[in-house]
Design an enzyme around this catalytic site. Structure first.
Site, PDB file in Angstrom:
ATOM      1  N   HIS A  51      44.319   6.578 -12.501  1.00  0.00           N
ATOM      2  CA  HIS A  51      42.883   6.526 -12.809  1.00  0.00           C
ATOM      3  C   HIS A  51      42.047   6.348 -11.546  1.00  0.00           C
ATOM      4  O   HIS A  51      41.033   5.632 -11.565  1.00  0.00           O
ATOM      5  CB  HIS A  51      42.577   5.393 -13.810  1.00  0.00           C
ATOM      6  CG  HIS A  51      42.988   5.744 -15.210  1.00  0.00           C
ATOM      7  ND1 HIS A  51      42.250   6.589 -16.008  1.00  0.00           N
ATOM      8  CD2 HIS A  51      44.063   5.378 -15.944  1.00  0.00           C
ATOM      9  CE1 HIS A  51      42.859   6.719 -17.186  1.00  0.00           C
ATOM     10  NE2 HIS A  51      43.969   6.002 -17.173  1.00  0.00           N
ATOM     11  N   ASP A  53      41.978   9.330  -9.253  1.00  0.00           N
ATOM     12  CA  ASP A  53      41.687  10.675  -8.722  1.00  0.00           C
ATOM     13  C   ASP A  53      40.244  11.060  -9.018  1.00  0.00           C
ATOM     14  O   ASP A  53      39.553  11.605  -8.163  1.00  0.00           O
ATOM     15  CB  ASP A  53      42.691  11.729  -9.252  1.00  0.00           C
ATOM     16  CG  ASP A  53      42.732  11.874 -10.759  1.00  0.00           C
ATOM     17  OD1 ASP A  53      42.203  11.003 -11.486  1.00  0.00           O
ATOM     18  OD2 ASP A  53      43.298  12.886 -11.246  1.00  0.00           O
ATOM     19  N   SER A 152      51.629  15.118 -18.462  1.00  0.00           N
ATOM     20  CA  SER A 152      50.794  16.247 -18.099  1.00  0.00           C
ATOM     21  C   SER A 152      51.155  17.572 -18.772  1.00  0.00           C
ATOM     22  O   SER A 152      51.047  18.639 -18.161  1.00  0.00           O
ATOM     23  CB  SER A 152      50.864  16.393 -16.570  1.00  0.00           C
ATOM     24  OG  SER A 152      49.830  17.160 -16.117  1.00  0.00           O
ATOM     25  N   SER A 153      51.555  17.488 -20.039  1.00  0.00           N
ATOM     26  CA  SER A 153      51.850  18.738 -20.747  1.00  0.00           C
ATOM     27  C   SER A 153      50.572  19.563 -20.906  1.00  0.00           C
ATOM     28  O   SER A 153      50.598  20.790 -20.797  1.00  0.00           O
ATOM     29  CB  SER A 153      52.457  18.443 -22.115  1.00  0.00           C
ATOM     30  OG  SER A 153      51.595  17.651 -22.878  1.00  0.00           O
ATOM     31  N   ASP A 197      46.692  16.293 -11.809  1.00  0.00           N
ATOM     32  CA  ASP A 197      47.751  16.985 -12.563  1.00  0.00           C
ATOM     33  C   ASP A 197      47.864  18.445 -12.135  1.00  0.00           C
ATOM     34  O   ASP A 197      48.966  18.980 -11.964  1.00  0.00           O
ATOM     35  CB  ASP A 197      47.454  16.923 -14.068  1.00  0.00           C
ATOM     36  CG  ASP A 197      47.224  15.501 -14.526  1.00  0.00           C
ATOM     37  OD1 ASP A 197      47.599  14.578 -13.781  1.00  0.00           O
ATOM     38  OD2 ASP A 197      46.641  15.306 -15.605  1.00  0.00           O
ATOM     39  N   LYS A 241      44.536  12.177 -24.826  1.00  0.00           N
ATOM     40  CA  LYS A 241      43.294  11.667 -24.251  1.00  0.00           C
ATOM     41  C   LYS A 241      42.050  12.457 -24.665  1.00  0.00           C
ATOM     42  O   LYS A 241      40.941  11.946 -24.540  1.00  0.00           O
ATOM     43  CB  LYS A 241      43.398  11.556 -22.723  1.00  0.00           C
ATOM     44  CG  LYS A 241      43.512  12.844 -21.957  1.00  0.00           C
ATOM     45  CD  LYS A 241      43.581  12.550 -20.467  1.00  0.00           C
ATOM     46  CE  LYS A 241      43.672  13.810 -19.638  1.00  0.00           C
ATOM     47  NZ  LYS A 241      44.879  14.616 -19.890  1.00  0.00           N
TER      48      LYS A 241
HETATM   49  C1  GLA Z   1      45.067  12.166 -16.680  1.00  0.00           C
HETATM   50  C2  GLA Z   1      44.058  12.999 -15.898  1.00  0.00           C
HETATM   51  C3  GLA Z   1      44.276  12.796 -14.404  1.00  0.00           C
HETATM   52  C4  GLA Z   1      44.289  11.324 -14.034  1.00  0.00           C
HETATM   53  C5  GLA Z   1      45.244  10.540 -14.942  1.00  0.00           C
HETATM   54  C6  GLA Z   1      45.179   9.055 -14.720  1.00  0.00           C
HETATM   55  O1  GLA Z   1      46.346  12.650 -16.469  1.00  0.00           O
HETATM   56  O2  GLA Z   1      44.195  14.358 -16.210  1.00  0.00           O
HETATM   57  O3  GLA Z   1      43.292  13.511 -13.694  1.00  0.00           O
HETATM   58  O4  GLA Z   1      42.995  10.802 -14.084  1.00  0.00           O
HETATM   59  O5  GLA Z   1      44.997  10.796 -16.304  1.00  0.00           O
HETATM   60  O6  GLA Z   1      45.591   8.734 -13.435  1.00  0.00           O
END
Ligand code: GLA
Length: 479
Positions: A51, A53, A152-153, A197, A241
């Site tokens: 959290h 980036d 990160s799918s 990601d 999310k």
């Molecule tokens: C998700 C978002 C990223 C990053 C993470 C938390 O994966 O896509 O850009 O903010 O959450 O680190």
């Protein structure tokens, strides 16, 4: 960038691989034609730097072996056909006209359809191409990154769709250009993610994690201690999310924290949005000093909209329209101190982590043999940073989940450091473990967590917990 690393996504021969063969066959069954190429984009695990980036701070992820594959064939009818190899994901097709015509809307429960991520990638690519396209596309998608697991799918799907579309239209973008385009494209889903990601999806290298910096986007390889193994374990709590406002709430809380400190210090008197790292650059201070500013200028545990309007000398309409997102406008209270503290301290941890990795690599070349216990010591120190990251994400950022905390507790009992990885509120932990201990550790997680706590069949637990090491970034396979 990066000396001898290639700037472009590699276009290589299709490897002999049964999953690729099955995908090609399924493609033929679906479209009665062979695919012309297959795109592969990996998932990722973030080792540290969570959290931050979207606040402009560097992160340290690595790519996984698990990935999204898109088999594609170009057609003349100007249409897009989207199919998934798994029957549980429904098909979709549309006439490709202009990016404005691609509407990305969730289902009746506010949850995105799976193909909305594909559409994000296509929409972004079309916008980049200014709607000038040569061909339509038939796509068949296959993924083995567990969805809603913080690996990160979604970004892999957006990125794979975008890369497929651009390649089909003959567009050639560098890895950094396409990663930035994909980060922007994914925001069509409604979440204001940073670029981590998508950056790791394209810039990943085998055997090394990547230290990713933003503005401008850059990746530098970081060698991890040879005896270190990273273990990923699923909490069995799924977290999407884009289906809640938890993620965007954190993004806007960070924006507001930055703006209030900047306004209090008289360094930003207009309405532009600034990130916590832009604030640091404006003030030319180090991260420790930024922590002091947070305590001084954001002393309260909670801020109401009225408090924020007074501090920023703006109206509520301005607050809503300039700083908040559509899904956070109705919120009434905000935690600013806690979020900003997490960001500045996590940025320090990333820096410390990277420096320790570099020191141990340099140290090893001069240590001459007796580095066994030196490495163990480094693994312990790196692990402590990860544990502190988890504590901060739990207490200050409030994005953990009781299941994740249970996994972290079990790990701690085994002297293994672990933390939530990805956005949180469910999903996975990443643990740092000495390679000699990894089998015992995984066994303990299976027994203590999956069997005793979650009543799972021990024989089926391999899918939930696995050791991993840095893998390749995106590739295009010719057929
Ligand atoms: C998700 C978002 C990223 C990053 C993470 C938390 O994966 O896509 O850009 O903010 O959450 O680190």
């Amino acid at each position: 960038m990066n000396g001898n690393k290639s700037d472009y996504v590699p276009i290589v021969d299709l490897p002999a691989d049964s999953r690729m063969d099955k995908l090609s066959k399924a493609f033929y069954d679906e479209f009665q034609v062979k695919p012309t190429f297959i795109v592969r984009v990996p998932g990722r695990v973030n080792i540290i730097g969570e959290h931050i980036d979207y606040c402009g701070y560097p992160v340290l992820p690595m790519a996984l072996e698990q990935d999204i594959l898109v088999a594609a064939h170009c057609i003349e009818d100007g249409k897009l056909y989207v199919r998934n190899k798994s029957a549980k994901y429904k098909s979709m097709e549309l006439k490709i006209t202009s990016y404005d015509d691609i509407k990305i809307e969730p289902d009746n429960n506010g949850k995105p359809f799976w193909y909305n991520y594909v559409l994000c990638g296509i929409k972004g690519a079309l916008e980049h191409l200014k709607n000038k396209i040569n061909v339509g596309l038939q796509l068949l998608i296959d993924g083995n990154i567990p969805p809603a697991s913080g690996l990160s799918s979604s970004s892999a799907l957006v990125s794979a769709a975008c890369l497929t579309f651009l390649h089909a239209q003959g567009a050639k973008l560098s890895k950094t250009e396409i990663a930035s385009l994909c980060a922007k494209s994914e925001r069509y889903i409604g979440t204001q993610g940073g670029g981590m990601d998508q950056a790791i999806a394209f810039l990943a290298e085998k055997y090394c994690a990547q230290y990713i910096t933003f503005h401008p986007l850059k990746a530098v390889s970081v060698a991890l201690p040879e005896d270190a193994t990273f273990v990923v374990a699923h909490s069995l709590a799924e977290a999407n999310k884009a289906a809640t406002n938890d993620f965007n709430r954190r993004v806007i809380e960070c924006r507001l924290a930055a703006k209030i400190i900047a306004t209090s210090l008289n360094v930003s008197n207009d309405h532009t949005i600034i990130t916590l790292s832009q604030l640091q650059n404006m003030l030319k201070e180090d991260l420790k000093k930024m922590v002091l500013y947070v305590f001084y200028y954001l002393p309260n545990d909670l801020y109401t909209k009225k408090d924020i309007c007074q501090l920023l000398k703006i109206t509520e309409d301005e607050l809503n329209n300039i700083y908040l997102t559509p899904n956070t406008r109705h919120l009434t209270e905000f935690k600013l101190k806690q979020r900003a503290l997490h960001v500045y301290e996590e940025a320090m941890r990333v820096d410390d982590f990277r420096k320790m990795c570099i020191e141990q690599t340099n140290g090893k070349s001069t240590a001459n043999g007796q580095n066994g216990h030196v490495e163990e010591d480094v693994i312990g120190k790196l692990g402590e940073l990860m544990s502190r990251s988890h504590a901060s994400l739990k207490e200050l950022y409030e994005c953990s989940h009781e299941n994740l905390d249970s996994l972290v507790d079990i790990s701690q009992k085994m002297n293994v450091h672990a933390r939530v990885t990805g956005a949180g509120w469910g999903g996975c932990i990443v643990a740092l473990c000495h390679k000699d201990k990894v089998n015992d550790y995984i066994e303990a997680l299976k027994e203590e967590y999956y069997v005793k706590k979650c009543n799972k069949d021990k024989n089926k637990t391999d899918a939930y917990v696995f050791a991993t090491s840095p893998n390749y970034g995106a590739a295009i396979y010719k057929i």
